[in-house]
Scaffold this motif. Sequence first.
Motif, PDB file in Angstrom:
ATOM      1  N   LEU A  14     -30.751  33.072  71.859  1.00  0.00           N
ATOM      2  CA  LEU A  14     -32.173  32.937  72.155  1.00  0.00           C
ATOM      3  C   LEU A  14     -32.405  32.571  73.617  1.00  0.00           C
ATOM      4  O   LEU A  14     -33.331  33.071  74.249  1.00  0.00           O
ATOM      5  N   THR A  17     -32.569  35.448  75.876  1.00  0.00           N
ATOM      6  CA  THR A  17     -33.821  36.208  75.886  1.00  0.00           C
ATOM      7  C   THR A  17     -34.895  35.502  76.706  1.00  0.00           C
ATOM      8  O   THR A  17     -36.001  36.009  76.834  1.00  0.00           O
ATOM      9  N   VAL A  19     -35.904  32.320  75.920  1.00  0.00           N
ATOM     10  CA  VAL A  19     -36.544  31.310  75.070  1.00  0.00           C
ATOM     11  C   VAL A  19     -35.696  30.052  75.075  1.00  0.00           C
ATOM     12  O   VAL A  19     -34.504  30.099  74.772  1.00  0.00           O
ATOM     13  N   SER A  21     -34.135  27.026  73.644  1.00  0.00           N
ATOM     14  CA  SER A  21     -33.810  26.651  72.279  1.00  0.00           C
ATOM     15  C   SER A  21     -32.506  25.873  72.279  1.00  0.00           C
ATOM     16  O   SER A  21     -31.733  25.938  73.224  1.00  0.00           O
ATOM     17  N   ASP A  53     -34.035  38.239  66.379  1.00  0.00           N
ATOM     18  CA  ASP A  53     -35.011  39.121  67.034  1.00  0.00           C
ATOM     19  C   ASP A  53     -36.301  39.227  66.217  1.00  0.00           C
ATOM     20  O   ASP A  53     -37.403  39.173  66.772  1.00  0.00           O
ATOM     21  N   TRP A  55     -37.523  37.031  64.077  1.00  0.00           N
ATOM     22  CA  TRP A  55     -38.238  35.755  64.157  1.00  0.00           C
ATOM     23  C   TRP A  55     -38.932  35.617  65.502  1.00  0.00           C
ATOM     24  O   TRP A  55     -40.086  35.213  65.574  1.00  0.00           O
ATOM     25  N   LEU A  56     -38.234  36.001  66.561  1.00  0.00           N
ATOM     26  CA  LEU A  56     -38.808  35.910  67.900  1.00  0.00           C
ATOM     27  C   LEU A  56     -40.049  36.792  68.004  1.00  0.00           C
ATOM     28  O   LEU A  56     -41.079  36.362  68.526  1.00  0.00           O
ATOM     29  N   GLU A  57     -39.987  37.997  67.474  1.00  0.00           N
ATOM     30  CA  GLU A  57     -41.156  38.889  67.477  1.00  0.00           C
ATOM     31  C   GLU A  57     -42.320  38.267  66.713  1.00  0.00           C
ATOM     32  O   GLU A  57     -43.471  38.405  67.118  1.00  0.00           O
ATOM     33  N   GLN A  59     -43.093  35.264  66.532  1.00  0.00           N
ATOM     34  CA  GLN A  59     -43.639  34.120  67.269  1.00  0.00           C
ATOM     35  C   GLN A  59     -44.553  34.541  68.415  1.00  0.00           C
ATOM     36  O   GLN A  59     -45.288  33.721  68.951  1.00  0.00           O
TER      37      GLN A  59
END
Length: 75
Positions: A14, A17, A19, A21, A53, A55-57, A59
């Motif tokens: 993460l 990317t 982010v 975390s 990926d 989960w990130l989308e 958010q």
Amino acid sequence: MIELLPRKDAASYLKGTGVRSSHTTLARLAMGGQGPKYTLIGRTAYYKPEWLDEWLESQITPPFAFTGPYAGQNV
């Protein structure tokens, strides 16, 4: 072959990317049922990159538009 990332590696993924975390944050999210999907093998949590990926989308929200009394004015 299935790629599974332990929690520390998932946090690094993460971070890659952009982010911020940590494995602690992922653990807290998992306990609250709010984080990415994961599976337990023994006592260790593992994440698939595609789960991270997805989960990130989920958010990402649309940008907010300021609609206050000074919207569109140079104040």
